[in-house]
Design a protein around this motif. Structure first.
Motif: not given
Length: 70
Positions: A25-31, A42-54
């Motif tokens: 479900g929502k764990a598939r979303w990246w914020t 351009e540098v972007e920091y995103c977190t996944g619904g599972c808590g990972c950071l990219v």
């Protein structure tokens, strides 16, 4: 409002590409958490619904940090 990035996931891709934990479900979303310009682009920091950071530079992943699952 923080933008939410949608990642299309097929049944064979039901795992986070960073930590490989099953995602549902929502764990598939990246914020998107932060975005700014540097001399590298351009540098972007995103977190996944599972808590990972990219970290992405110009849309390319340059660093992936799995969630701390202590």
């Amino acid at each position: 409002m923080t933008p939410v990035l949608s990642v299309n996931v097929t049944p064979s891709q039901d795992r986070c590409p960073v930590c490989h934990e099953p995602t549902e479900g929502k764990a598939r979303w990246w914020t998107l958490r932060s975005r700014h310009r540097t001399s590298e682009g351009e540098v972007e920091y995103c977190t996944g619904g599972c808590g990972c950071l990219v970290v992405l530079v110009n849309g390319e992943m340059v660093k992936a940090l799995p969630a701390d699952r202590r």
